[in-house]
Write a protein that holds these residues in place. Structure first.
Motif, short mmCIF file in Angstrom:
data_model
loop_
_atom_site.label_atom_id
_atom_site.label_comp_id
_atom_site.label_asym_id
_atom_site.label_seq_id
_atom_site.Cartn_x
_atom_site.Cartn_y
_atom_site.Cartn_z
N PRO A 1 -11.29 98.62 3.62
CA PRO A 1 -10.36 98.72 4.76
C PRO A 1 -10.64 99.95 5.63
N MET A 2 -11.14 101.04 5.00
CA MET A 2 -11.45 102.26 5.76
C MET A 2 -12.54 101.97 6.80
N VAL A 3 -13.59 101.26 6.38
CA VAL A 3 -14.69 100.94 7.28
C VAL A 3 -14.20 100.04 8.41
N VAL A 4 -13.40 99.04 8.07
CA VAL A 4 -12.86 98.13 9.09
C VAL A 4 -11.98 98.88 10.07
N ALA A 5 -11.12 99.75 9.56
CA ALA A 5 -10.22 100.51 10.44
C ALA A 5 -11.01 101.36 11.42
N ARG A 6 -12.05 102.02 10.91
CA ARG A 6 -12.87 102.86 11.78
C ARG A 6 -13.59 102.01 12.82
N ARG A 7 -14.07 100.85 12.39
CA ARG A 7 -14.76 99.95 13.31
C ARG A 7 -13.81 99.46 14.39
N CYS A 8 -12.57 99.16 14.00
CA CYS A 8 -11.57 98.71 14.98
C CYS A 8 -11.28 99.80 16.01
N LYS A 9 -11.29 101.04 15.55
CA LYS A 9 -11.08 102.15 16.50
C LYS A 9 -12.26 102.26 17.46
N ASP A 10 -13.50 102.14 16.92
CA ASP A 10 -14.69 102.30 17.75
C ASP A 10 -14.79 101.24 18.85
N VAL A 11 -14.32 100.02 18.56
CA VAL A 11 -14.43 98.95 19.56
C VAL A 11 -13.14 98.78 20.36
N GLY A 12 -12.14 99.65 20.13
CA GLY A 12 -10.93 99.64 20.94
C GLY A 12 -9.83 98.72 20.46
N VAL A 13 -9.97 98.15 19.25
CA VAL A 13 -8.91 97.30 18.72
C VAL A 13 -7.71 98.16 18.28
N LEU A 14 -8.01 99.34 17.72
CA LEU A 14 -6.97 100.30 17.35
C LEU A 14 -7.14 101.56 18.20
N ASN A 15 -6.02 102.15 18.62
CA ASN A 15 -6.12 103.43 19.31
C ASN A 15 -6.17 104.55 18.27
N GLY A 16 -6.38 105.78 18.74
CA GLY A 16 -6.54 106.90 17.83
C GLY A 16 -5.35 107.11 16.91
N LYS A 17 -4.16 107.00 17.45
CA LYS A 17 -2.95 107.21 16.65
C LYS A 17 -2.82 106.14 15.57
N GLU A 18 -3.09 104.90 15.93
CA GLU A 18 -3.01 103.80 14.96
C GLU A 18 -4.05 103.98 13.85
N THR B 1 -6.62 92.88 5.58
CA THR B 1 -6.99 91.47 5.72
C THR B 1 -8.43 91.33 6.21
N LEU B 2 -8.78 92.11 7.23
CA LEU B 2 -10.13 92.04 7.78
C LEU B 2 -11.17 92.51 6.77
N ALA B 3 -10.80 93.49 5.95
CA ALA B 3 -11.73 93.98 4.93
C ALA B 3 -12.11 92.87 3.96
N ARG B 4 -11.16 92.02 3.62
CA ARG B 4 -11.45 90.90 2.73
C ARG B 4 -12.37 89.89 3.41
N VAL C 1 -25.64 101.52 13.81
CA VAL C 1 -26.39 100.34 13.35
C VAL C 1 -25.73 99.76 12.10
N ALA C 2 -25.39 100.64 11.14
CA ALA C 2 -24.78 100.19 9.90
C ALA C 2 -23.42 99.54 10.16
N ALA C 3 -22.63 100.13 11.06
CA ALA C 3 -21.32 99.59 11.37
C ALA C 3 -21.44 98.21 12.01
N GLU C 4 -22.40 98.05 12.93
CA GLU C 4 -22.59 96.77 13.59
C GLU C 4 -23.12 95.72 12.61
N PHE C 5 -23.97 96.14 11.68
CA PHE C 5 -24.50 95.20 10.70
C PHE C 5 -23.38 94.69 9.79
N LEU C 6 -22.59 95.60 9.24
CA LEU C 6 -21.57 95.21 8.27
C LEU C 6 -20.36 94.55 8.93
N VAL C 7 -20.01 95.02 10.13
CA VAL C 7 -18.85 94.46 10.84
C VAL C 7 -19.26 94.19 12.28
#
Length: 402
Positions: free
Chosen positions: A312-329, A303-306, A274-280
């Motif tokens: 940036p940590m929260v954005v990166a994790r969110r990108c992984k959760d929605v499939g924008v970044l793979n695990g290695k990235e 860039t997305l964090a701004r 819920v928190a991740a969806e609210f913030l991002v």
């Protein structure tokens, strides 16, 4: 008074030590118990043996020694004179690690902190009940079966905070201030605390990141002041999700190191989602990703964090959760950001000066806590002494924090 006639409940000496999570050795060191020297036919004892003799009733501590134990265990001296073990100290669920554990367990400092938080919430509830406040409809309004995206939308709508408002803010500190203010306007008390009044009693974020008490008249959220600013922002929304589903408890959930699954998710994973969806918000994230196409993963996260006013940590994790970044990235970005953060910490110099005590207290307590307690003091429902105790502010400074 002779220490032999003090009506000490020796069993409570053992209980208090075990509740503090201390061994005999650790407790003896912490309480600065002195060894007992050999005198005539009476053999000496080391500090641990002496403490054990008090716990078993073979000997009794003096009042001064009881005061040392009380400080070590973060308990009032009166505890050792009770007729029996106190009833369960906390009704809150422990969402931190092991299920079924008492939420007041942990270091002596954290146990004392939890007792203060629950005592303060009970006092606030009594005050708002006297004011005739109606129950807050959003407390426990949804069940975890409702999709996390829907709950995030409901929270945003109730706060009257369209995402465009968030996007126009200057940064994540401004977002935290705005969110905290709006949450307090709803009737939720929001504390930013992490100690018992001194730097020596600081409680680490690993022990707790947030606390939610989901009372329909006086819901209360505590965010650990010792956590990073980015983590405090996430914890505030995470605990607000707890309020929405009516799940009171203590959290230390680290969203960056845990897998998040929305199907059959635990309470913490659900509130994290819920928190991740609210913030991002996912829709806005996918749209923003199209604008930074061609950037490497680290640059994209920064860039997305701004844009989203989060770390940036929260954005990166969110990108992984929605499939924008793979695990290695994702882990590549994670390690890079961790290295950057560690470098920044080495260059940070201790502040000389800083905000006044009154400013810090206003930030720690929040507007709604201060206004509720001082209003009760002003109209005679609460004594100045009790207001001072509740706010943890000296009587002569009450007017300065208003």
């Amino acid at each position: 008074m002779s220490n032999r006639i003090l009506p000490v409940n020796h069993g409570l000496l053992t209980w208090a030590r075990e509740q503090a999570g201390l061994s005999l050795r650790d407790a003896a060191v912490r309480a600065k118990i002195a060894p007992l020297k050999t005198r005539g036919e009476h053999p000496g004892m080391n500090a641990e043996e002496r403490l054990l003799s008090w716990e078993t009733g073979v000997a009794s501590p003096s009042f001064k020694q009881l005061e040392s134990l009380a400080r070590a265990y973060r308990r009032p001296v009166l505890t050792f004179f009770l007729p029996s073990v106190p009833v369960k100290e906390s009704s809150l669920a422990d969402f931190r690690t092991v299920p079924g554990r008492d939420a007041s367990s942990g270091t002596p400092e954290f146990s004392a902190f939890m007792r203060r938080v629950e005592w303060l919430q009970e006092g606030l509830r009594e005050l708002v009940e006297q004011e005739g406040r109606l129950p807050l409809a959003f407390v426990g309004a949804v069940s975890p079966e409702v999709p996390a995206q829907d709950v995030a939308w409901r929270i945003r709508k109730t706060l009257d905070m369209p995402f465009e408002v968030q996007r126009r803010l200057p940064g994540k500190d401004a977002l935290f201030r705005l969110l905290r203010g709006k949450v307090q306007e709803l009737g939720v008390f929001v504390l930013v605390e992490g100690d018992l009044g001194s730097s020596h009693s600081r409680i680490s974020p690993e022990e707790f990141r947030g606390i939610a008490i989901c009372d329909v008249l006086a819901p209360l959220i505590v965010v650990n002041a010792n956590d990073s600013k980015s983590a405090q922002l996430f914890s505030l929304v995470h605990e607000l999700a707890h309020v929405w589903i009516g799940a009171s408890g203590v959290s230390n959930y680290d969203s960056l190191h845990h897998e998040t699954g929305l199907s059959q998710a635990s309470t913490e994973e659900y509130c994290n989602a819920v928190a991740a969806e609210f913030l991002v918000p996912e829709v806005d994230l996918r749209e923003a990703v199209s604008l930074v196409e061609g950037q490497d993963p680290l640059e994209m996260a920064q860039t997305l964090a701004r844009m989203f006013k989060v770390s940036p940590m929260v954005v990166a994790r969110r990108c992984k959760d929605v499939g924008v970044l793979n695990g290695k990235e994702y882990w590549g970005v994670f390690q890079a950001l961790k290295t950057i953060w560690e470098g920044q910490q080495k260059r940070v110099r201790p502040n000389e000066g800083g905000p006044s005590r009154n400013v810090l207290d206003r930030y720690r307590l929040g507007e709604r806590v201060i206004s509720t307690i001082l209003a009760a003091a002003n109209d005679g429902r609460l004594s100045l002494r009790d207001a001072s105790r509740m706010l943890r502010v000296k009587v002569d400074r009450l007017g300065r924090i208003a």
